[in-house]
Design a protein around this motif. Sequence first.
Motif, PDB file in Angstrom:
ATOM      1  N   PRO A   5       0.836  -1.208   0.000  1.00  0.00           N
ATOM      2  CA  PRO A   5       0.000   0.000   0.000  1.00  0.00           C
ATOM      3  C   PRO A   5       0.870   1.257   0.000  1.00  0.00           C
ATOM      4  O   PRO A   5       1.901   1.308   0.641  1.00  0.00           O
ATOM      5  CB  PRO A   5      -0.798  -0.118   1.305  1.00  0.00           C
ATOM      6  CG  PRO A   5      -0.751  -1.555   1.659  1.00  0.00           C
ATOM      7  CD  PRO A   5       0.527  -2.091   1.113  1.00  0.00           C
ATOM      8  N   ARG A   6       0.406   2.240  -0.752  1.00  0.00           N
ATOM      9  CA  ARG A   6       1.172   3.481  -0.870  1.00  0.00           C
ATOM     10  C   ARG A   6       1.069   4.285   0.419  1.00  0.00           C
ATOM     11  O   ARG A   6       0.013   4.379   1.024  1.00  0.00           O
ATOM     12  CB  ARG A   6       0.657   4.318  -2.032  1.00  0.00           C
ATOM     13  CG  ARG A   6       1.060   3.760  -3.372  1.00  0.00           C
ATOM     14  CD  ARG A   6       0.336   4.457  -4.490  1.00  0.00           C
ATOM     15  NE  ARG A   6      -1.110   4.272  -4.446  1.00  0.00           N
ATOM     16  CZ  ARG A   6      -1.723   3.152  -4.782  1.00  0.00           C
ATOM     17  NH1 ARG A   6      -1.037   2.119  -5.167  1.00  0.00           N
ATOM     18  NH2 ARG A   6      -3.027   3.074  -4.722  1.00  0.00           N
ATOM     19  N   SER A   7       2.178   4.871   0.789  1.00  0.00           N
ATOM     20  CA  SER A   7       2.176   5.759   1.938  1.00  0.00           C
ATOM     21  C   SER A   7       2.990   6.994   1.573  1.00  0.00           C
ATOM     22  O   SER A   7       3.763   6.982   0.606  1.00  0.00           O
ATOM     23  CB  SER A   7       2.792   5.076   3.159  1.00  0.00           C
ATOM     24  OG  SER A   7       4.189   4.927   2.976  1.00  0.00           O
ATOM     25  N   GLY A   8       2.806   8.038   2.344  1.00  0.00           N
ATOM     26  CA  GLY A   8       3.592   9.244   2.114  1.00  0.00           C
ATOM     27  C   GLY A   8       5.076   8.963   2.215  1.00  0.00           C
ATOM     28  O   GLY A   8       5.873   9.493   1.442  1.00  0.00           O
ATOM     29  N   GLN A   9       5.448   8.095   3.146  1.00  0.00           N
ATOM     30  CA  GLN A   9       6.862   7.755   3.304  1.00  0.00           C
ATOM     31  C   GLN A   9       7.393   7.022   2.081  1.00  0.00           C
ATOM     32  O   GLN A   9       8.514   7.267   1.637  1.00  0.00           O
ATOM     33  CB  GLN A   9       7.070   6.901   4.554  1.00  0.00           C
ATOM     34  CG  GLN A   9       6.871   7.672   5.838  1.00  0.00           C
ATOM     35  CD  GLN A   9       7.017   6.772   7.059  1.00  0.00           C
ATOM     36  OE1 GLN A   9       6.896   5.547   6.964  1.00  0.00           O
ATOM     37  NE2 GLN A   9       7.259   7.387   8.205  1.00  0.00           N
ATOM     38  N   GLN A  10       6.588   6.148   1.529  1.00  0.00           N
ATOM     39  CA  GLN A  10       7.017   5.401   0.340  1.00  0.00           C
ATOM     40  C   GLN A  10       7.179   6.357  -0.845  1.00  0.00           C
ATOM     41  O   GLN A  10       8.160   6.274  -1.583  1.00  0.00           O
ATOM     42  CB  GLN A  10       5.992   4.310   0.017  1.00  0.00           C
ATOM     43  CG  GLN A  10       6.376   3.447  -1.167  1.00  0.00           C
ATOM     44  CD  GLN A  10       5.311   2.418  -1.495  1.00  0.00           C
ATOM     45  OE1 GLN A  10       4.135   2.626  -1.190  1.00  0.00           O
ATOM     46  NE2 GLN A  10       5.712   1.326  -2.110  1.00  0.00           N
TER      47      GLN A  10
END
Length: 107
Positions: A5-10
């Motif tokens: 899942p996409r995250s801001g950190q990724q």
Amino acid sequence: MAHAPRSGQQIDRLLDEALALPVSERDAFMTQVTDEELRREIASLLRAHEQAEASFLAQPALEIAAQNLANREAVLIGQRFGSYEILSGLGAGGLQVRPAFRPTTNG
């Protein structure tokens, strides 16, 4: 490379990695991002970064400020205020220009 899942950190991590590469190597890097939506997001951020560098940072802020100060000073030279005429800018600081002036004989 990216199926989680996409995250801001990724997104931040991938963007930082892409920006660390020479522009000529970024397309190859982007093909390693297997998540299409994530790849589009990173590509969009890269385009925005490149546009910002090309326009906003094209002229240093100090240079712009110096030009504005010179233009403002030039507008005042020769103007009269009461019995005084502005000859030139004597100095500047903050948002002020300190004029050099002289009394006029027909003031």
